[in-house]
Design a protein around this motif. Sequence first.
Motif, PDB file in Angstrom:
ATOM      1  N   TRP A 127       5.822  12.206 -10.809  1.00 57.87           N
ATOM      2  CA  TRP A 127       5.233  12.450  -9.501  1.00 57.87           C
ATOM      3  C   TRP A 127       5.252  11.177  -8.681  1.00 57.87           C
ATOM      4  O   TRP A 127       5.522  10.093  -9.185  1.00 57.87           O
ATOM      5  N   GLN A 128       5.001  11.383  -7.397  1.00 51.68           N
ATOM      6  CA  GLN A 128       5.187  10.298  -6.456  1.00 51.68           C
ATOM      7  C   GLN A 128       3.858   9.969  -5.794  1.00 51.68           C
ATOM      8  O   GLN A 128       3.013  10.838  -5.619  1.00 51.68           O
ATOM      9  N   VAL A 129       3.690   8.710  -5.475  1.00 55.35           N
ATOM     10  CA  VAL A 129       2.495   8.283  -4.745  1.00 55.35           C
ATOM     11  C   VAL A 129       2.944   7.647  -3.437  1.00 55.35           C
ATOM     12  O   VAL A 129       3.870   6.834  -3.414  1.00 55.35           O
ATOM     13  N   ALA A 130       2.315   8.064  -2.343  1.00 54.56           N
ATOM     14  CA  ALA A 130       2.581   7.458  -1.037  1.00 54.56           C
ATOM     15  C   ALA A 130       1.336   6.648  -0.640  1.00 54.56           C
ATOM     16  O   ALA A 130       0.261   7.209  -0.429  1.00 54.56           O
ATOM     17  N   VAL A 131       1.496   5.324  -0.606  1.00 52.26           N
ATOM     18  CA  VAL A 131       0.381   4.435  -0.288  1.00 52.26           C
ATOM     19  C   VAL A 131       0.395   4.146   1.209  1.00 52.26           C
ATOM     20  O   VAL A 131       1.427   3.759   1.763  1.00 52.26           O
ATOM     21  N   THR A 132      -0.741   4.353   1.856  1.00 49.09           N
ATOM     22  CA  THR A 132      -0.860   3.957   3.263  1.00 49.09           C
ATOM     23  C   THR A 132      -2.042   3.007   3.411  1.00 49.09           C
ATOM     24  O   THR A 132      -2.970   3.006   2.597  1.00 49.09           O
ATOM     25  N   PHE A 133      -1.965   2.207   4.459  1.00 47.28           N
ATOM     26  CA  PHE A 133      -3.003   1.209   4.713  1.00 47.28           C
ATOM     27  C   PHE A 133      -3.685   1.532   6.039  1.00 47.28           C
ATOM     28  O   PHE A 133      -3.049   1.511   7.081  1.00 47.28           O
ATOM     29  N   GLU A 134      -4.981   1.810   5.971  1.00 46.16           N
ATOM     30  CA  GLU A 134      -5.731   2.001   7.222  1.00 46.16           C
ATOM     31  C   GLU A 134      -6.049   0.665   7.868  1.00 46.16           C
ATOM     32  O   GLU A 134      -6.308   0.597   9.059  1.00 46.16           O
ATOM     33  N   ASP A 135      -6.075  -0.370   7.062  1.00 44.27           N
ATOM     34  CA  ASP A 135      -6.371  -1.713   7.549  1.00 44.27           C
ATOM     35  C   ASP A 135      -5.404  -2.666   6.860  1.00 44.27           C
ATOM     36  O   ASP A 135      -4.899  -2.374   5.784  1.00 44.27           O
ATOM     37  N   PRO A 136      -5.141  -3.810   7.496  1.00 40.01           N
ATOM     38  CA  PRO A 136      -4.108  -4.711   6.959  1.00 40.01           C
ATOM     39  C   PRO A 136      -4.590  -5.530   5.769  1.00 40.01           C
ATOM     40  O   PRO A 136      -4.632  -6.755   5.804  1.00 40.01           O
ATOM     41  N   VAL A 137      -4.974  -4.842   4.704  1.00 38.85           N
ATOM     42  CA  VAL A 137      -5.444  -5.521   3.496  1.00 38.85           C
ATOM     43  C   VAL A 137      -4.219  -5.955   2.692  1.00 38.85           C
ATOM     44  O   VAL A 137      -3.426  -5.104   2.290  1.00 38.85           O
ATOM     45  N   PRO A 138      -4.023  -7.248   2.460  1.00 39.79           N
ATOM     46  CA  PRO A 138      -2.850  -7.645   1.673  1.00 39.79           C
ATOM     47  C   PRO A 138      -3.133  -7.461   0.182  1.00 39.79           C
ATOM     48  O   PRO A 138      -4.021  -8.107  -0.365  1.00 39.79           O
TER      49      PRO A 138
END
Length: 186
Positions: A127-138
């Motif tokens: 399975w696949q995971v799509a990571v998104t960032f609501e804030d620019p957390v490095p």
Amino acid sequence: MSSQPHTVLPWVVRRTRLPLLSLRCVDCRSESATTGEGRFRVNANGKLLDVWLLVRCVSCNRTSKLPIHERTPVRTLDPALLDSYHENDPEQVAATLLDRRHGFVLEWRGAWQLDAPPAPTDEAWPWQVAVTFEDPVPVRPDRLIALGLGLSRNEALRRVKCDISLRRPTSTGFTFIVLTNSLSGG
Ligand SMILES: [Zn+2]
């Protein structure tokens, strides 16, 4: 294609509070400062404006002024933006702190969380995971993946396929594929 993942899990990285600033205090040598409730100082000099973001040393409370606009012609600033400085608008405080153009060095530890739904059952591999960032957390992808999957970093690295460098911090969305557990899969 049977090898194509059909389950895509959304993982979201978001901040839980504003990060601290990495800033050496000239009085006590502490290396962290906070925006606290968030305050700007605006100083008009004729048609020129200076705007600073005020921050406090976390250990001795000494206030420092971080320049946001220096000797900027008033007419070049959006009036709504100027209002937000005068009103110490919390959203503008956050936006200013996180704006990469200012080059602040931020301390994100303890200031963010990963929201990840439960992993699918074994039958659904891969399975696949799509990571998104609501804030620019490095974050380092390998650490994020280990956190989200509840695995050690080494095991996480063996179990995923990803097109980006997993050791280089990023705050840009990416996807990866989780492969079947090689121990149970034979
Ligand atoms: Zn201090």
